[in-house]
Design a protein around this motif. Structure first.
Motif, mmCIF file in Angstrom:
data_model
loop_
_atom_site.group_PDB
_atom_site.id
_atom_site.type_symbol
_atom_site.label_atom_id
_atom_site.label_comp_id
_atom_site.label_asym_id
_atom_site.label_seq_id
_atom_site.Cartn_x
_atom_site.Cartn_y
_atom_site.Cartn_z
ATOM 1 N N LEU A 53 0.845 -1.189 0.000
ATOM 2 C CA LEU A 53 0.000 0.000 0.000
ATOM 3 C C LEU A 53 0.882 1.242 0.000
ATOM 4 O O LEU A 53 1.946 1.265 0.624
ATOM 5 C CB LEU A 53 -0.909 0.030 1.228
ATOM 6 N N SER A 54 0.419 2.263 -0.687
ATOM 7 C CA SER A 54 1.146 3.538 -0.666
ATOM 8 C C SER A 54 0.156 4.679 -0.762
ATOM 9 O O SER A 54 -0.950 4.528 -1.297
ATOM 10 C CB SER A 54 2.162 3.618 -1.810
ATOM 11 N N ALA A 55 0.567 5.804 -0.217
ATOM 12 C CA ALA A 55 -0.203 7.046 -0.350
ATOM 13 C C ALA A 55 0.790 8.155 -0.626
ATOM 14 O O ALA A 55 1.888 8.186 -0.038
ATOM 15 C CB ALA A 55 -1.002 7.340 0.914
ATOM 16 N N ARG A 56 0.408 9.057 -1.526
ATOM 17 C CA ARG A 56 1.315 10.161 -1.825
ATOM 18 C C ARG A 56 0.509 11.439 -2.042
ATOM 19 O O ARG A 56 -0.599 11.418 -2.552
ATOM 20 C CB ARG A 56 2.159 9.842 -3.054
ATOM 21 N N HIS A 57 1.102 12.485 -1.608
ATOM 22 C CA HIS A 57 0.564 13.825 -1.858
ATOM 23 C C HIS A 57 1.746 14.677 -2.258
ATOM 24 O O HIS A 57 2.782 14.679 -1.575
ATOM 25 C CB HIS A 57 -0.129 14.402 -0.627
ATOM 26 N N GLU A 58 1.623 15.392 -3.361
ATOM 27 C CA GLU A 58 2.792 16.080 -3.899
ATOM 28 C C GLU A 58 3.392 17.094 -2.940
ATOM 29 O O GLU A 58 4.589 17.411 -3.035
ATOM 30 C CB GLU A 58 2.458 16.736 -5.236
ATOM 31 N N ARG A 59 2.628 17.583 -1.986
ATOM 32 C CA ARG A 59 3.170 18.535 -1.009
ATOM 33 C C ARG A 59 3.364 17.939 0.380
ATOM 34 O O ARG A 59 4.158 18.474 1.158
ATOM 35 C CB ARG A 59 2.268 19.766 -0.926
ATOM 36 N N ALA A 60 2.656 16.881 0.703
ATOM 37 C CA ALA A 60 2.705 16.327 2.057
ATOM 38 C C ALA A 60 3.589 15.097 2.166
ATOM 39 O O ALA A 60 3.817 14.592 3.266
ATOM 40 C CB ALA A 60 1.292 15.996 2.539
ATOM 41 N N GLY A 61 4.086 14.561 1.040
ATOM 42 C CA GLY A 61 5.020 13.455 1.102
ATOM 43 C C GLY A 61 4.437 12.127 0.661
ATOM 44 O O GLY A 61 3.320 12.049 0.143
ATOM 45 N N VAL A 62 5.214 11.074 0.891
ATOM 46 C CA VAL A 62 4.871 9.722 0.456
ATOM 47 C C VAL A 62 5.026 8.770 1.634
ATOM 48 O O VAL A 62 6.003 8.870 2.394
ATOM 49 C CB VAL A 62 5.781 9.265 -0.702
ATOM 50 N N VAL A 63 4.059 7.834 1.801
ATOM 51 C CA VAL A 63 4.157 6.791 2.823
ATOM 52 C C VAL A 63 3.871 5.444 2.163
ATOM 53 O O VAL A 63 3.101 5.353 1.204
ATOM 54 C CB VAL A 63 3.185 7.029 3.993
ATOM 55 N N ARG A 64 4.476 4.387 2.708
ATOM 56 C CA ARG A 64 4.312 3.044 2.165
ATOM 57 C C ARG A 64 4.233 2.040 3.303
ATOM 58 O O ARG A 64 4.848 2.242 4.361
ATOM 59 C CB ARG A 64 5.486 2.673 1.252
ATOM 60 N N THR A 65 3.515 0.948 3.060
ATOM 61 C CA THR A 65 3.482 -0.156 4.015
ATOM 62 C C THR A 65 3.152 -1.442 3.281
ATOM 63 O O THR A 65 2.702 -1.412 2.122
ATOM 64 C CB THR A 65 2.464 0.115 5.150
ATOM 65 N N GLU A 66 3.343 -2.555 3.954
ATOM 66 C CA GLU A 66 3.065 -3.874 3.374
ATOM 67 C C GLU A 66 2.259 -4.685 4.374
ATOM 68 O O GLU A 66 2.576 -4.686 5.579
ATOM 69 C CB GLU A 66 4.378 -4.578 3.039
ATOM 70 N N LEU A 67 1.209 -5.368 3.911
ATOM 71 C CA LEU A 67 0.343 -6.164 4.778
ATOM 72 C C LEU A 67 0.316 -7.610 4.295
ATOM 73 O O LEU A 67 0.337 -7.886 3.095
ATOM 74 C CB LEU A 67 -1.081 -5.607 4.786
ATOM 75 N N THR A 68 0.239 -8.526 5.260
ATOM 76 C CA THR A 68 0.120 -9.946 4.942
ATOM 77 C C THR A 68 -1.338 -10.363 5.031
ATOM 78 O O THR A 68 -2.017 -10.090 6.038
ATOM 79 C CB THR A 68 0.959 -10.785 5.919
ATOM 80 N N LEU A 69 -1.862 -10.999 3.999
ATOM 81 C CA LEU A 69 -3.273 -11.424 3.951
ATOM 82 C C LEU A 69 -3.447 -12.733 4.718
ATOM 83 O O LEU A 69 -2.524 -13.526 4.891
ATOM 84 C CB LEU A 69 -3.702 -11.591 2.502
#
Length: 560
Positions: free
Chosen positions: A544-560
């Motif tokens: 999973l990732s989320a990005r905002h051009e001014r607020a930055g980028v975050v990422r994570t990984e989840l196990t199903l």
């Protein structure tokens, strides 16, 4: 540590060496690049400053800082150097500096106009406004007074010439000072005052002031309400016609992670905000209020008043300035942008109640006496030069003297420089720490049935400013919303939701009142949620990732 002193000013070659030394010694924090060339072909150096181990610079909120767009205004380059030194030496011991470099980034351009600065810092200085490119005409002027160091002492002072019709006389109470002749006064000894220099094609009667061949003002060449030469002298052939300005505009527009911008100039000792051309009534209300809060903090930290360019820094009450960096950065980029005018000789001399742009036109004699005392007591007499005789090649016997403006006015004297530079780092750190900051609030998986999973991602803005920074940015659609994405493992399918979702903006805390009331409520407008339904094999992973051009980028990984 680079061998840098904060009691001197550096020419281009030395400055270049120092900047590269910082990048070589602190590669974990600093990268250096040229973002363009000056008119004469010098590199315009740009320093990217962040903890690169915590992520790429373009994935972090940023603050732009620059200096020395005007030739004589060399102290701003020292502001940038001092701040750079503060960042690399305080990381790991100062919590705000550490947090700043771990989560955010600075883009620092210490010398926007290297050509003009070289003239100002030369052994026999030449004073121009900005770039050395001939403008508006290429031919050499050949008539009138040319300002220059005519006696070769490294200073450009004033010349006083006895003239029965002169507008000036020697001050009766302080003979070093020149004061205005009274409107109806006759019968005294009067003088004509001119900038130190030589006269070309002098006919023995008429003295014209020759306009400089280099008539550009780079801070009139930005796209914001750019006006032609007949409306605003020095503005250039077209918006961003000058390579120095074009380099800045190109960099900022290609770095949407920039959340604020501060350009350093001299002198007045003030923090100036837009607009230059219109009243505060024209501001989006929330932007004006936020600007005022940022300015209040700047005043608290630096001691400099925060003022409006239109209301408090106009040279002509019926005209205004356009094409400036800060107007462009706010109006076209949607950033909170400031022009900081470093250094106030008046304040150093104890003059506190004065109008910034009107003071040169009209002020009491007592102000001049205070400044002279400051010169005598604090500058050891080096700022104001007693009049001395000189045999001028065209004018004959004259006197040279008065204020050494390059030493005492245009920039802090070297012995006062470090104290003045120390005003700014705390505000520059605070200004970046208020930027929006995207963080993961929650990321979860819930099994719905055999091989079917609900995946949820919730992100939040932990910064003080909203993700869009300004209302102006929303109004002009300058910034996209937060974008969330899911990357599936091989063989998995997305049963519900989109692989990429563009959501809205995330609120900050900057619009909160000073105290809560019974109607106070804090909705979770600083958070955004997205869900997906995924069919996949148990134990596989989704990214999973989320990005905002001014607020930055975050990422994570989840196990199903």
């Amino acid at each position: 540590m680079p061998d840098v002193r904060f009691d001197k000013y550096y020419r281009y070659a030395e400055l270049t060496e120092i900047l590269h030394s910082y990048a070589q010694e602190f590669p974990q924090f600093i990268k250096i690049e040229s973002i363009g060339k000056s008119y004469e072909g010098r590199d315009i150096w740009l320093l990217t400053v962040t903890n690169f181990a915590t992520g790429a610079d373009q994935e972090k909120p940023a603050l732009w800082i620059d200096g020395n767009i005007h030739a004589l205004e060399i102290a701003p380059s020292s502001v940038c150097l001092y701040f750079l030194q503060t960042l690399v030496t305080a990381y790991g011991t100062n919590s705000d500096v550490t947090r700043c470099l771990d989560t955010r980034v600075y883009y620092i351009c210490p010398r926007v106009n290297p050509d003009g600065a070289e003239l100002a810092l030369s052994d026999r200085p030449k004073f121009i406004r900005s770039s050395t490119r001939p403008y508006p005409y290429d031919e050499e002027p050949n008539d009138g007074l040319v300002m220059e160091d005519i006696d070769g002492d490294g200073r450009i002072l004033l010349m006083r010439i006895p003239d029965a019709n002169g507008a000036w006389k020697i001050c009766p109470t302080e003979p070093r000072l020149m004061v205005r002749r009274e409107p109806t006064e006759t019968g005294g000894e009067y003088y004509r005052l001119l900038a130190e220099g030589r006269l070309e094609n002098y006919d023995g009667v008429q003295i014209k002031v020759q306009p400089p061949k280099e008539g550009l003002d780079l801070n009139r060449n930005f796209p914001a309400l750019w006006r032609q030469e007949f409306q605003q002298p020095g503005a250039g052939d077209y918006p961003t016609s000058e390579s120095e300005v074009r380099s800045l505009v190109h960099f900022l527009t290609n770095h949407p992670n920039i959340t604020g911008a501060i350009t350093f100039h001299t002198f007045s000792g003030v923090l100036i905000r837009p607009y230059t051309d219109k009243s505060d009534d024209e501001f989006p209300v929330n932007d004006l209020r936020t600007y005022q809060k940022i300015g209040d903090k700047g005043t608290e930290i630096t001691g400099y008043p925060a003022i409006s360019a239109f209301h408090e820094f106009r040279y002509d009450p019926k005209d205004f300035i356009t094409g400036t960096f800060d107007d462009w950065a706010y109006e076209y980029q949607g950033l909170f942008a400031w022009t900081v005018e470093v250094w106030s000789p008046q304040r150093q001399a104890g003059i506190t109640d004065y109008k910034y742009t009107d003071w040169q036109r009209e002020h009491p004699l007592e102000d001049d006496l205070k400044l002279l005392r400051w010169n005598d007591q604090q500058l050891a007499g080096k700022g104001y030069v007693d009049w001395y005789p000189f045999d001028h090649p065209q004018l004959g016997k004259i006197e040279i003297g008065g204020w050494d403006t390059m030493y005492a006015w245009s920039n802090p004297p070297s012995e006062f420089l470090e104290k003045e530079l120390s005003r700014f780092p705390e505000w520059l750190i605070w200004h970046l720490l208020i930027s929006p900051r995207l963080e993961i609030y929650q990321a979860s998986v819930h099994q719905l049935g055999d091989s079917l999973y609900r995946v949820q991602l919730v992100v939040q803005n932990t910064g003080w400013l909203p993700s869009h920074i300004t209302q102006k940015a929303l109004e002009k659609k300058l910034v996209r919303g937060c974008i969330c994405e899911i990357a599936l493992p091989p063989g998995a399918t997305l049963e519900q939701g989109k692989q990429q979702e563009e959501l809205g903006q995330l609120a900050g805390r900057n619009y909160k009142p000073s105290a809560p009331t019974r109607r106070q409520s804090d909705p979770t407008s600083d958070r955004l949620k997205v869900e997906w339904i995924v069919r996949a094999i148990a134990g596989s992973k989704v990214k999973l990732s989320a990005r905002h051009e001014r607020a930055g980028v975050v990422r994570t990984e989840l196990t199903l």
